[in-house]
Design an enzyme around this catalytic site. Structure first.
Site, PDB file in Angstrom:
ATOM      1  CB  THR A 178      34.512  24.265 -12.466  1.00  0.00           C
ATOM      2  OG1 THR A 178      34.431  24.699 -11.113  1.00  0.00           O
ATOM      3  CG2 THR A 178      35.934  23.858 -12.796  1.00  0.00           C
TER       4      THR A 178
ATOM      5  CG  HIS B 208      35.555  29.388 -14.760  1.00  0.00           C
ATOM      6  ND1 HIS B 208      35.401  30.731 -14.975  1.00  0.00           N
ATOM      7  CD2 HIS B 208      34.990  29.145 -13.554  1.00  0.00           C
ATOM      8  CE1 HIS B 208      34.778  31.279 -13.951  1.00  0.00           C
ATOM      9  NE2 HIS B 208      34.511  30.345 -13.069  1.00  0.00           N
TER      10      HIS B 208
END
Lengths: 360, 360, 360, 360
Positions: free
Chosen positions: D55, D58
């Site tokens: 995450t 990202h």
């Protein structure tokens, strides 16, 4: 109690050797009896090895339970393995030559339990070696629906004890295990198996409880983290203390002793599970309010083995290598040493004893 | 046992009316006590109606359990409803004016049970009206985490009995119901509620068991298919016969009577579930081998209500209209009739009695 | 697509009437074929009534699925009831004259699924009227292990539709129901049955979704609380709004439509269950991240009926009277009106159509 | 994509170092920001080590998901451990000096999911380092209800990765494991952890699938029995073949790749479970009829960690020694090497990288 022995009849093509409860009294007989016939859905197995269950000792000693249940003469015994010798016309699962063992609870297939997938709780069950002719013999016949085909990597001495090992698998796997703490009361062979199954299945802590130091030692060899001897330890108190005051997440009862059941409840975490396999010899007192209701306990009666879910998972646990039951297999004898095996088992100086065929 | 009454002190802004166990002896007192204060996470509720639990009778009568648990003086009572009067600084769930009731098991939120979602089995639970000040009073204070906001369509008299109704919901919904057969032992209010919940949830057959004809009549009005009176019926035998020899799929025990528990096991199908809520007054004897192990029974100790899963499902069952508990609500009285309510309840001539505020 | 008709052969003692898919093309034929023989474990049933499944329409219309699966000539049909006419030597469950219907998934009993109690997921399943001779005929033969003996109070027209009703029971009962909210997508007969089963089992709120007003009306008569028409309603948005923003606790998918599956997920509460029975005609796109993972959904593939747990519970639901499926049974015709029934069913102007024997 | 770096502001008593997404574009900044304040129910932790999640990549790379979710400027990061520095007035669980880590899903406690024990599926969740200030900083503040107190035997580098390890524990323990066969798709750190958890929990056979040989090697070191490389192996076919045609009992999906999901279903046993954790980047096509319905599959969306059931069981698995995650911890760096760690992780040449505090 002496083990009597009757003279053997002459051998014929149609008879076989077997160990029999000859009459309603203590003792056994080595006899020759007719080879059992094979119905269209049956499988006849040439037995190659067997083992003696606690139930068999009750039959030999002829206690009250045996008196109420067994109808002599009966060839008894139900822990066994062997080779398929012949099959009925409707049988598709196995063929002569296959290595097998079997589920000993012969179920009707027609009752409410059987028709809903609970054949191990069949209302009309007949048990091999208890309600029908058993496996301490050259041959045994069971329905195809009870046959378990063995994987080639399962050795004979372990194949012979799939029945009690399956009890332990059924009991241990009756709830989540991984990352949870357990107590196992009673370190006979089934309790010791259960310790090993729990540890192989990720149990983080297993306390084993018994009064017999040899049995506790076997439990330790199976992976128990803590051993408690009821003769000298404060069992419930120790478990609570060693689990930071929580108690265990699960308790497996393999002894049938009232005190074990009480200690087990007392050292159970709130919301924990209790899996009862050991058969108490009489009704017993339970503080239902304190031990079951306020604790929010879930108590499971465990009977037999789930047919055949337990068997598949047992096979996998054995093949994977993580479950090694050999420490419990303390003796391997021959069939001719049956009486010696009985004495050893009675003495508490053995774990599981497997007896292999020693005659042609 | 007479209910004593102490003289009321002068009313001030900071005191309130309440019903108190004044000392370690039978009896109660109507008293004025300080209004409880509100912590940052607390909610103070102006009580508008309450009901008397069996536990309250034990406290009034001062039996052995009460003696061991209750520390007088104590305003007791835990079945109630009311209106939020004030809230602590950290409270977000409700605001003054909201209609509420509450979960009476005050949980710590920090123990092993609480941190795994089993707050109803909190190891450090304190119970409203038992271990801390209760609800038979003008005001009661509970933590925000115990508050249940009422749907506008729930009438006050039903809001006042969410605690015992929640016991029944928790017990009944502890396993599958639809298309299954049940026995309910004990037809006090909780047992009668359970009958109604089972029927609303698709149970195909419910046998209700009690010794009190009025209670059996209430069970019938809640939908029981068969009524059995322990004074004259062969309870276990009748259930087995009426279920084609199978026994019931589930047994809910709401009486705490040893014979009920025994009859319940004896008339249970193999693999059935037993949900125990009724509190036996002493340890009792169970034939564990026959009733639990060979039957493959699953026995659940049921405590309190699942927080708040039970509450949501209770609300839904009430709102849907299929569960109508009004037959069990036999009396609605005023707070000033508390002693009359106690007598009625003791006499066995009432179902559930709700007492509404009758003073400003 | 016209329904063709072949000329009937001369009747003999050993032949029977049946409806056949004669060749790999659209259409059917009324034919005479040999009466099927009875193996030792088989039961031959004189069919008295049957019903037409959506699967049968695929076979009649000869779509891609039918082309890939059906091997003509085949007497098809699998929803039926009748009277046992003869039984094989090994059959114990029923005798000639018994009223029965049957589980249409013929399982092998030997595979990994079957041996673990998942016979409804048998790896070698053959389906009546699809993979083997079916029930649109004077006689049908099924194994004893597939026979369901009917309770005397089950009427013939309901006995004939135990197969689709069992699908609905299996789907609805695949999780908790009482006090929970549901959506049912697709209001063909199975969807309508499911609505009724959910309501009889304590579901607090059921939304029924379809595009056909007649079907929605039938769903309403089965107890649906809310009807949504995909042609004009914002289905997912409406469900979320009507459930206070939560979404439903469970979604039963009976349509197989991609949009239904998407709407169903979108209106599901976090942690809710999705039970999929309706067969999509092609692979479909799912937003797995949003709809399954972040929602914590539990998605169940539902196939057939649990053998025979579903059947027992279906029987109980029917006998208790709370589940009344008659609103869905819109037509009862005779076997000679088969083509008319097919047209009615295709038109969407019927619920379930039962066809009763109208020749000796 | 270059990682930008902004000049550091002067240090004051009230500011701290942190790694920030400064604006809506690729890149990060080492910044000084105010030390977060502590509410009455909050705990402020001095971070000592952290790790980088997918995450976080990202967020750094600023892909479409990040653009839609993140509101810069934001100190991000959520895998961490540290020492309690100060606590709010209402906090009872921990005190300054305690070693802790934390559940990164901050739940509301008030929604339908939270109030029924499903806080990990909270409808109003805010995620640490995504929706609120994160842990790549000197200090992080979380509510008491999210704090996990560490056992003294848990080393710092493992404490820092409890979040992803907890994902793996939640996924693996979402169903029975012992004596069953599994596939694990995706051998990033979470997939590798899952392999180890399955094996420690008695899985009899685990196939690990990836396209990166290094990751497959890590999976092997965690105990995988079979490695399959999607670049060259027929994944589904191999699994079916190696499981005697049955398929696996359970499939854990950690990759989010459409092909992995398809292969996973295709090699699943009938009635098997599918536990989906890996987040697909877009909706994907599933053959629902074949893969879910006819297979009778149970598909679970797995999100976060069960609060705190997953955490207790994770701790136990770690302490027992059977679960050793160190093979996956390929690198330990300092905070000043953050950019290097990001590059390593992007390159696929690392397992899990833990970064320890390297400034006072």
């Amino acid at each position: 109690m002496p083990l009597s022995s009757v003279s053997e009849p002459t051998v014929s093509h149609d008879t076989m050797w077997g160990i029999q409860k000859p009459s309603a009294a203590p003792g056994i007989a080595h006899v020759r009896v007719p080879i059992p016939t094979v119905g269209p859905k049956d499988v006849r197995i040439r037995v190659t090895a067997f083992a003696i269950c606690g139930t068999d000792l009750h039959i030999i000693e002829w206690d009250r339970w045996a008196e109420s249940r067994i109808k002599p003469p009966l060839v008894f015994g139900h822990e066994f393995t062997g080779i398929v010798e012949s099959v009925g016309a409707e049988v598709a699962l196995v063929k002569p030559g296959d290595r097998v063992t079997g589920e000993t609870h012969v179920y009707c297939g027609l009752c409410y339990a059987c028709r809903r997938g609970l054949a191990h709780l069949c209302q009309n069950v007949t048990i091999l070696g208890v309600d029908r002719q058993g496996a301490f013999a050259d041959f045994v016949v069971i329905p195809e629906g009870n046959v378990w085909k063995l994987h080639p990597d399962i050795p004979e001495e372990i194949a012979a004890i799939h029945d009690p090992l399956g009890n332990a698998v059924h009991t241990a796997l009756a709830g989540p295990i991984a990352g949870l703490r357990f107590s196992v009361f009673g370190c006979g062979p089934i309790g010791c198996f259960a310790v090993g199954i729990l540890k192989a299945s990720g149990a983080s802590w297993v306390a084993a409880i018994d009064r017999n130091p040899l049995r506790l030692e076997l439990a330790e060899r199976m992976g128990a983290d803590v051993l408690l001897n009821v003769e000298k330890d404060d069992v419930a108190g120790s478990i609570v203390r060693l689990t930071d005051g929580r108690g265990v997440d699960g308790m497996l009862e393999m002894s049938g002793h009232p005190q074990a059941i009480r200690d087990g409840f007392e050292s159970l975490a709130n919301g924990g599970r209790v899996s009862l396999l050991g058969i108490p010899s009489a009704p017993l007192e339970i503080d239902v309010a304190k031990e079951i209701i306020f604790r929010g306990a879930v108590v499971q009666g465990i009977n037999g083995r789930i047919i055949f879910d337990t068997w598949y998972r047992m096979q996998e646990l054995l093949l994977t290598g993580r479950l090694d039951v050999r420490p419990v297999l303390t003796h391997q004898l021959g069939w001719s040493e049956f009486e010696k095996a009985v004495e050893l088992q009675r003495s508490g100086k053995a774990g599981k004893i497997v007896l292999k065929r020693d005659h042609a």
